[in-house]
Design a protein around this motif. Structure first.
Motif, mmCIF file in Angstrom:
data_model
loop_
_atom_site.group_PDB
_atom_site.id
_atom_site.type_symbol
_atom_site.label_atom_id
_atom_site.label_comp_id
_atom_site.label_asym_id
_atom_site.label_seq_id
_atom_site.Cartn_x
_atom_site.Cartn_y
_atom_site.Cartn_z
ATOM 1 N N PRO A 99 0.753 -1.331 0.029
ATOM 2 C CA PRO A 99 -0.054 0.082 -0.134
ATOM 3 C C PRO A 99 0.890 1.136 -0.050
ATOM 4 O O PRO A 99 2.175 1.258 0.406
ATOM 5 C CB PRO A 99 -0.729 -0.361 1.249
ATOM 6 N N ALA A 100 0.495 2.274 -0.481
ATOM 7 C CA ALA A 100 1.036 3.581 -0.494
ATOM 8 C C ALA A 100 1.491 4.116 0.859
ATOM 9 O O ALA A 100 2.536 4.632 1.015
ATOM 10 C CB ALA A 100 0.268 4.799 -1.092
ATOM 11 N N GLU A 101 0.774 3.545 1.874
ATOM 12 C CA GLU A 101 0.995 4.294 3.438
ATOM 13 C C GLU A 101 2.251 3.270 3.740
ATOM 14 O O GLU A 101 2.589 3.793 4.780
ATOM 15 C CB GLU A 101 -0.061 3.911 4.067
ATOM 16 N N ARG A 102 2.602 2.306 3.408
ATOM 17 C CA ARG A 102 3.811 1.441 4.046
ATOM 18 C C ARG A 102 4.652 0.908 2.654
ATOM 19 O O ARG A 102 4.355 -0.069 2.433
ATOM 20 C CB ARG A 102 3.171 0.337 4.836
ATOM 21 N N LEU A 103 5.598 1.600 2.485
ATOM 22 C CA LEU A 103 6.351 1.317 1.256
ATOM 23 C C LEU A 103 7.608 0.663 1.693
ATOM 24 O O LEU A 103 8.254 1.057 2.538
ATOM 25 C CB LEU A 103 6.780 2.496 0.439
ATOM 26 N N PRO A 104 8.033 -0.748 1.390
ATOM 27 C CA PRO A 104 9.115 -1.551 1.527
ATOM 28 C C PRO A 104 10.559 -0.828 1.107
ATOM 29 O O PRO A 104 11.328 -1.866 0.492
ATOM 30 C CB PRO A 104 8.655 -2.719 1.150
ATOM 31 N N PHE A 105 10.753 0.410 1.122
ATOM 32 C CA PHE A 105 12.118 0.698 0.347
ATOM 33 C C PHE A 105 12.614 1.475 1.390
ATOM 34 O O PHE A 105 11.902 2.471 2.333
ATOM 35 C CB PHE A 105 11.521 1.679 -0.877
ATOM 36 N N ALA A 106 14.099 1.683 1.523
ATOM 37 C CA ALA A 106 14.886 2.507 2.208
ATOM 38 C C ALA A 106 14.706 3.892 1.940
ATOM 39 O O ALA A 106 14.099 4.284 0.586
ATOM 40 C CB ALA A 106 16.362 2.168 1.989
ATOM 41 N N ASP A 107 14.878 4.836 2.790
ATOM 42 C CA ASP A 107 14.959 6.261 2.819
ATOM 43 C C ASP A 107 15.605 6.807 1.678
ATOM 44 O O ASP A 107 17.004 6.373 1.391
ATOM 45 C CB ASP A 107 15.340 7.094 4.116
ATOM 46 N N GLY A 108 15.071 7.756 0.801
ATOM 47 C CA GLY A 108 16.041 8.359 -0.398
ATOM 48 C C GLY A 108 16.303 7.323 -1.407
ATOM 49 O O GLY A 108 17.059 7.561 -2.505
ATOM 50 N N HIS A 109 15.454 6.159 -1.502
ATOM 51 C CA HIS A 109 15.899 5.149 -2.365
ATOM 52 C C HIS A 109 15.583 5.331 -4.016
ATOM 53 O O HIS A 109 16.394 4.899 -4.972
ATOM 54 C CB HIS A 109 15.007 3.921 -2.339
ATOM 55 N N PHE A 110 14.681 6.315 -4.210
ATOM 56 C CA PHE A 110 14.431 6.888 -5.629
ATOM 57 C C PHE A 110 14.741 8.343 -5.999
ATOM 58 O O PHE A 110 14.858 9.081 -5.041
ATOM 59 C CB PHE A 110 12.790 6.605 -5.907
ATOM 60 N N ASP A 111 15.032 8.407 -7.340
ATOM 61 C CA ASP A 111 15.494 9.623 -7.885
ATOM 62 C C ASP A 111 14.042 10.388 -8.213
ATOM 63 O O ASP A 111 14.058 11.623 -8.345
ATOM 64 C CB ASP A 111 16.376 9.473 -9.098
ATOM 65 N N VAL A 112 13.012 9.689 -8.754
ATOM 66 C CA VAL A 112 12.012 10.087 -9.198
ATOM 67 C C VAL A 112 10.615 9.219 -8.599
ATOM 68 O O VAL A 112 10.760 8.139 -8.455
ATOM 69 C CB VAL A 112 11.820 10.201 -10.607
ATOM 70 N N VAL A 113 9.650 9.828 -8.214
ATOM 71 C CA VAL A 113 8.410 9.323 -7.781
ATOM 72 C C VAL A 113 7.289 9.894 -8.543
ATOM 73 O O VAL A 113 7.123 11.035 -8.794
ATOM 74 C CB VAL A 113 7.980 9.717 -6.262
ATOM 75 N N LEU A 114 6.746 8.789 -9.057
ATOM 76 C CA LEU A 114 5.557 9.112 -9.949
ATOM 77 C C LEU A 114 4.135 8.523 -9.590
ATOM 78 O O LEU A 114 4.189 7.270 -9.132
ATOM 79 C CB LEU A 114 5.777 8.846 -11.552
#
Length: 254
Positions: A99-114
Motif C-alpha cells: 500500500p502507498a502508506e507502507r512502502l518497503p523501500f529505504a529512505d531516499g531510494h528513488f530519484d523520481v516518484v510518479l
C-alpha cells in the motif's frame, strides 16, 4: 485478502486488471506525455510508479531509467504489469505489492516518484504522500496526477457521490488546494500545476469497473436531478457522459 480498505481495493481491481492495461483513458493522454517529458534526459537510476494500476506510467518511464519499481496493492494488477512489461521487452521494470502508506523501500531510494490516478483510492492520502517523500532522495522530482474536486461544496458532493456509486473502493477526489497543502506538509515543494479536463463516456466508464446496473441507474438518477450549476460544470450529456477535472502536479523533495 481481508475486508479492510486495502482488501476492498484489491477485490475491486484484481478481477479487472486486464481492462486497465488496455484502457484507452489510462494508456494515453497529455498527462502521460508530460510525465515522460519530465523524465527525458534525466538518466534516473531508480523511478517509483506508486499505485501503478495497469502500469502505463512504468512503461513510459522504463526507457528513461535504470530501474522502475511498479507498486500496487492488487496482486493480479501487478501480474498483468509484469506480463505486459515482458511482452514489451522492458526488463528493468520490477513489481512490488504494497500500500502507498507502507512502502518497503529505504529512505531516499528513488530519484523520481510518479503516481497517476491512484491517490483517490488511498486509505490515508497524507500518509501515502509522506511515504512518497521518505523514499525520494533529497532534491528528487515527483509528479502526481489525479482527478480533482472542483472545490465548491455543491460540485464536490456530486462528484464524490457518483464516484462512490461507480466504485466502492473510492475514498476521495481532493481539491487542488487540498493537494497543495498536503504536499507541503509531506515535505514537497510544488513547482508546476497543469489542469486538464477529461471526457468520460458513461458506458465505458461504468463497464471498466463492472458497476452493477442498480448503481449505474443511481448515478443516472443523480445526473437527471442535478442542478443547472452541476450539469454545466460537468457538462453532463444525454447519455450520461460528462467531464472530469484532472490535475498534474510537479514537485520537488525539499
Amino acid at each position: 485478502m481481508t475486508n479492510s480498505h486495502h482488501g476492498v481495493v484489491a477485490a475491486q481491481y484484481g478481477q479487472r486488471a486486464d481492462a486497465y492495461v488496455t484502457s484507452a483513458v489510462h494508456a494515453s493522454g497529455a498527462d502521460l506525455d508530460q510525465i515522460e517529458e519530465t523524465l527525458r534526459g534525466r538518466n534516473a537510476a531508480r523511478v517509483l510508479d506508486l499505485g501503478c494500476g495497469g502500469g502505463h506510467v512504468a512503461y513510459r518511464a522504463a526507457p528513461h531509467a535504470a530501474e522502475v519499481a511498479a507498486v500496487d496493492v492488487t496482486a493480479p494488477m501487478l501480474e498483468a504489469v509484469a506480463r505486459n512489461a515482458a511482452e514489451r521487452g522492458l526488463t528493468n521494470i520490477t513489481t512490488t505489492q504494497a500500500p502507498a502508506e507502507r512502502l518497503p523501500f529505504a529512505d531516499g531510494h528513488f530519484d523520481v516518484v510518479l503516481s497517476r490516478f491512484s491517490a483517490h483510492h488511498w486509505l490515508n492520502a497524507e500518509a501515502g504522500l509522506r511515504e512518497a517523500r521518505r523514499v525520494l532522495a533529497s532534491g528528487g522530482r515527483a509528479v502526481f496526477v489525479d482527478i480533482v474536486s472542483p472545490g465548491h461544496p455543491l460540485l464536490d458532493t456530486h462528484l464524490q457521490a457518483v464516484e462512490l456509486l461507480r466504485d466502492t473502493s473510492h475514498v476521495r477526489n481532493y481539491s487542488a488546494a487540498e493537494w497543495m497543502a498536503a504536499l507541503s506538509r509531506a515535505g514537497f515543494a510544488v513547482t508546476g500545476l497543469t489542469p486538464r479536463r477529461l471526457r468520460m463516456e458513461f458506458a465505458v466508464w461504468t463497464a471498466r469497473t463492472s458497476t452493477p446496473d442498480l448503481r449505474a441507474q443511481a448515478i443516472r438518477a443523480l445526473q437527471d436531478l442535478a442542478s443547472d450549476e452541476v450539469r454545466r460544470h460537468f457538462d453532463i450529456l444525454e447519455d450520461g457522459s460528462f467531464l472530469l477535472d484532472s490535475l498534474t502536479i510537479e514537485a520537488e523533495a525539499c
